[in-house]
Write a protein that holds these residues in place. Sequence first.
Motif, PDB file in Angstrom:
ATOM      1  N   GLU A 104       0.820  -1.202   0.000  1.00 60.49           N
ATOM      2  CA  GLU A 104       0.000   0.000   0.000  1.00 60.49           C
ATOM      3  C   GLU A 104       0.860   1.261   0.000  1.00 60.49           C
ATOM      4  O   GLU A 104       1.996   1.258   0.483  1.00 60.49           O
ATOM      5  CB  GLU A 104      -0.914   0.052   1.237  1.00 60.49           C
ATOM      6  CG  GLU A 104      -1.851  -1.106   1.424  1.00 60.49           C
ATOM      7  CD  GLU A 104      -1.285  -2.154   2.359  1.00 60.49           C
ATOM      8  OE1 GLU A 104      -2.073  -2.891   2.972  1.00 60.49           O
ATOM      9  OE2 GLU A 104      -0.042  -2.231   2.481  1.00 60.49           O
ATOM     10  N   CYS A 148      -2.602   0.237  -3.988  1.00 59.49           N
ATOM     11  CA  CYS A 148      -2.092  -1.059  -3.555  1.00 59.49           C
ATOM     12  C   CYS A 148      -1.532  -1.765  -4.784  1.00 59.49           C
ATOM     13  O   CYS A 148      -2.281  -2.066  -5.726  1.00 59.49           O
ATOM     14  CB  CYS A 148      -3.198  -1.887  -2.920  1.00 59.49           C
ATOM     15  SG  CYS A 148      -2.725  -3.583  -2.523  1.00 59.49           S
ATOM     16  N   TRP A 153     -10.336  -3.355   0.819  1.00 58.48           N
ATOM     17  CA  TRP A 153      -9.680  -2.433   1.756  1.00 58.48           C
ATOM     18  C   TRP A 153     -10.328  -2.592   3.131  1.00 58.48           C
ATOM     19  O   TRP A 153     -11.559  -2.649   3.243  1.00 58.48           O
ATOM     20  CB  TRP A 153      -9.837  -0.985   1.299  1.00 58.48           C
ATOM     21  CG  TRP A 153      -9.021  -0.619   0.105  1.00 58.48           C
ATOM     22  CD1 TRP A 153      -9.452  -0.573  -1.191  1.00 58.48           C
ATOM     23  CD2 TRP A 153      -7.643  -0.242   0.090  1.00 58.48           C
ATOM     24  NE1 TRP A 153      -8.413  -0.199  -2.009  1.00 58.48           N
ATOM     25  CE2 TRP A 153      -7.298   0.011  -1.258  1.00 58.48           C
ATOM     26  CE3 TRP A 153      -6.663  -0.105   1.073  1.00 58.48           C
ATOM     27  CZ2 TRP A 153      -6.012   0.407  -1.637  1.00 58.48           C
ATOM     28  CZ3 TRP A 153      -5.391   0.282   0.694  1.00 58.48           C
ATOM     29  CH2 TRP A 153      -5.074   0.541  -0.643  1.00 58.48           C
ATOM     30  N   ARG A 155      -9.627  -1.239   7.455  1.00 60.19           N
ATOM     31  CA  ARG A 155      -8.913  -0.253   8.253  1.00 60.19           C
ATOM     32  C   ARG A 155      -8.980  -0.641   9.727  1.00 60.19           C
ATOM     33  O   ARG A 155      -9.889  -1.350  10.158  1.00 60.19           O
ATOM     34  CB  ARG A 155      -9.492   1.147   8.044  1.00 60.19           C
ATOM     35  CG  ARG A 155     -10.919   1.325   8.527  1.00 60.19           C
ATOM     36  CD  ARG A 155     -11.454   2.685   8.106  1.00 60.19           C
ATOM     37  NE  ARG A 155     -12.804   2.921   8.595  1.00 60.19           N
ATOM     38  CZ  ARG A 155     -13.534   3.980   8.271  1.00 60.19           C
ATOM     39  NH1 ARG A 155     -13.043   4.920   7.443  1.00 60.19           N
ATOM     40  NH2 ARG A 155     -14.757   4.124   8.758  1.00 60.19           N
ATOM     41  N   ARG A 163     -10.130  -4.596  13.272  1.00 67.65           N
ATOM     42  CA  ARG A 163     -10.023  -4.283  11.850  1.00 67.65           C
ATOM     43  C   ARG A 163     -11.425  -4.324  11.250  1.00 67.65           C
ATOM     44  O   ARG A 163     -12.176  -5.264  11.487  1.00 67.65           O
ATOM     45  CB  ARG A 163      -9.108  -5.290  11.168  1.00 67.65           C
ATOM     46  CG  ARG A 163      -8.675  -4.883   9.788  1.00 67.65           C
ATOM     47  CD  ARG A 163      -7.518  -5.740   9.303  1.00 67.65           C
ATOM     48  NE  ARG A 163      -6.327  -5.553  10.121  1.00 67.65           N
ATOM     49  CZ  ARG A 163      -5.132  -6.030   9.802  1.00 67.65           C
ATOM     50  NH1 ARG A 163      -4.972  -6.703   8.677  1.00 67.65           N
ATOM     51  NH2 ARG A 163      -4.106  -5.822  10.584  1.00 67.65           N
ATOM     52  N   TYR A 183      -4.843   1.739   6.994  1.00 64.79           N
ATOM     53  CA  TYR A 183      -5.628   1.127   5.926  1.00 64.79           C
ATOM     54  C   TYR A 183      -4.829  -0.014   5.293  1.00 64.79           C
ATOM     55  O   TYR A 183      -3.650   0.158   4.951  1.00 64.79           O
ATOM     56  CB  TYR A 183      -5.997   2.170   4.875  1.00 64.79           C
ATOM     57  CG  TYR A 183      -7.127   3.057   5.325  1.00 64.79           C
ATOM     58  CD1 TYR A 183      -6.945   3.993   6.330  1.00 64.79           C
ATOM     59  CD2 TYR A 183      -8.399   2.946   4.769  1.00 64.79           C
ATOM     60  CE1 TYR A 183      -7.993   4.799   6.768  1.00 64.79           C
ATOM     61  CE2 TYR A 183      -9.449   3.753   5.190  1.00 64.79           C
ATOM     62  CZ  TYR A 183      -9.232   4.674   6.191  1.00 64.79           C
ATOM     63  OH  TYR A 183     -10.278   5.460   6.618  1.00 64.79           O
ATOM     64  N   TYR A 184      -5.507  -1.151   5.137  1.00 67.24           N
ATOM     65  CA  TYR A 184      -4.877  -2.353   4.606  1.00 67.24           C
ATOM     66  C   TYR A 184      -5.556  -2.795   3.320  1.00 67.24           C
ATOM     67  O   TYR A 184      -6.792  -2.794   3.223  1.00 67.24           O
ATOM     68  CB  TYR A 184      -4.974  -3.499   5.613  1.00 67.24           C
ATOM     69  CG  TYR A 184      -4.245  -3.258   6.910  1.00 67.24           C
ATOM     70  CD1 TYR A 184      -4.901  -2.681   7.993  1.00 67.24           C
ATOM     71  CD2 TYR A 184      -2.910  -3.623   7.061  1.00 67.24           C
ATOM     72  CE1 TYR A 184      -4.244  -2.466   9.200  1.00 67.24           C
ATOM     73  CE2 TYR A 184      -2.249  -3.412   8.256  1.00 67.24           C
ATOM     74  CZ  TYR A 184      -2.921  -2.835   9.320  1.00 67.24           C
ATOM     75  OH  TYR A 184      -2.263  -2.627  10.503  1.00 67.24           O
ATOM     76  N   CYS A 185      -4.743  -3.224   2.392  1.00 71.15           N
ATOM     77  CA  CYS A 185      -5.197  -3.861   1.167  1.00 71.15           C
ATOM     78  C   CYS A 185      -5.208  -5.374   1.414  1.00 71.15           C
ATOM     79  O   CYS A 185      -4.318  -5.886   2.107  1.00 71.15           O
ATOM     80  CB  CYS A 185      -4.209  -3.485   0.070  1.00 71.15           C
ATOM     81  SG  CYS A 185      -4.303  -4.387  -1.455  1.00 71.15           S
ATOM     82  N   TRP A 244      -2.485  -9.955   2.924  1.00 73.81           N
ATOM     83  CA  TRP A 244      -2.589  -8.588   3.426  1.00 73.81           C
ATOM     84  C   TRP A 244      -1.322  -7.799   3.132  1.00 73.81           C
ATOM     85  O   TRP A 244      -0.218  -8.357   3.130  1.00 73.81           O
ATOM     86  CB  TRP A 244      -2.813  -8.607   4.943  1.00 73.81           C
ATOM     87  CG  TRP A 244      -4.118  -9.218   5.319  1.00 73.81           C
ATOM     88  CD1 TRP A 244      -4.393 -10.546   5.480  1.00 73.81           C
ATOM     89  CD2 TRP A 244      -5.347  -8.527   5.563  1.00 73.81           C
ATOM     90  NE1 TRP A 244      -5.718 -10.717   5.806  1.00 73.81           N
ATOM     91  CE2 TRP A 244      -6.323  -9.493   5.870  1.00 73.81           C
ATOM     92  CE3 TRP A 244      -5.703  -7.186   5.556  1.00 73.81           C
ATOM     93  CZ2 TRP A 244      -7.645  -9.160   6.171  1.00 73.81           C
ATOM     94  CZ3 TRP A 244      -7.018  -6.848   5.860  1.00 73.81           C
ATOM     95  CH2 TRP A 244      -7.969  -7.827   6.164  1.00 73.81           C
ATOM     96  N   GLN A 271       1.048  -4.326   4.288  1.00 69.53           N
ATOM     97  CA  GLN A 271       1.604  -3.897   5.576  1.00 69.53           C
ATOM     98  C   GLN A 271       0.839  -2.721   6.168  1.00 69.53           C
ATOM     99  O   GLN A 271       1.008  -2.400   7.342  1.00 69.53           O
ATOM    100  CB  GLN A 271       3.088  -3.523   5.409  1.00 69.53           C
ATOM    101  CG  GLN A 271       3.355  -2.115   4.882  1.00 69.53           C
ATOM    102  CD  GLN A 271       3.004  -1.921   3.416  1.00 69.53           C
ATOM    103  OE1 GLN A 271       2.715  -2.879   2.697  1.00 69.53           O
ATOM    104  NE2 GLN A 271       3.037  -0.675   2.961  1.00 69.53           N
ATOM    105  N   GLY A 272       0.003  -2.073   5.369  1.00 73.80           N
ATOM    106  CA  GLY A 272      -0.818  -0.973   5.859  1.00 73.80           C
ATOM    107  C   GLY A 272      -0.211   0.387   5.587  1.00 73.80           C
ATOM    108  O   GLY A 272       1.008   0.535   5.459  1.00 73.80           O
TER     109      GLY A 272
END
Length: 127
Positions: free
Chosen positions: A6, A22, A36, A38, A45, A94-96, A117, A119-120
């Motif tokens: 990301e 991402c 996505w 968060r 999460r 925020y994570y992909c 996932w 790393q954010g």
Amino acid sequence: QVQLIESGGGLVQTGGSLRLSCAASGLPFSSYNMGWFRQAPGKEREFVAVINWSSGRTLYADSVKGRFVISGDNARNMLYLQMSSLKPEDTAVYYCAADLRGPFLILKSKANQFDYWGQGTQVTVSS
């Protein structure tokens, strides 16, 4: 090996906009779902949005509907989240994520339904 990276997070004022990206690599086939999520400090999460990579169908959390747009660039294996009208409560990492298990006609919204996932990236919205 699947990798999700990301970028695009940062500090923005209330009402502002950001676009998260991402970069996906190693995806084994062409049909899957990308999402996505968060996570704010001290909270679980939570789901933000998901897209089916081949059809473009999308699903959004009620909290972001009308403000965020998820999209993908198949040719570049890029996933995006365009965020507008940002609020302080949008502050989070925020994570992909990638759902490679299927079935892909179902747009999933639970974190444990996604296999890979990133790393954010931190998004901070100041009031």
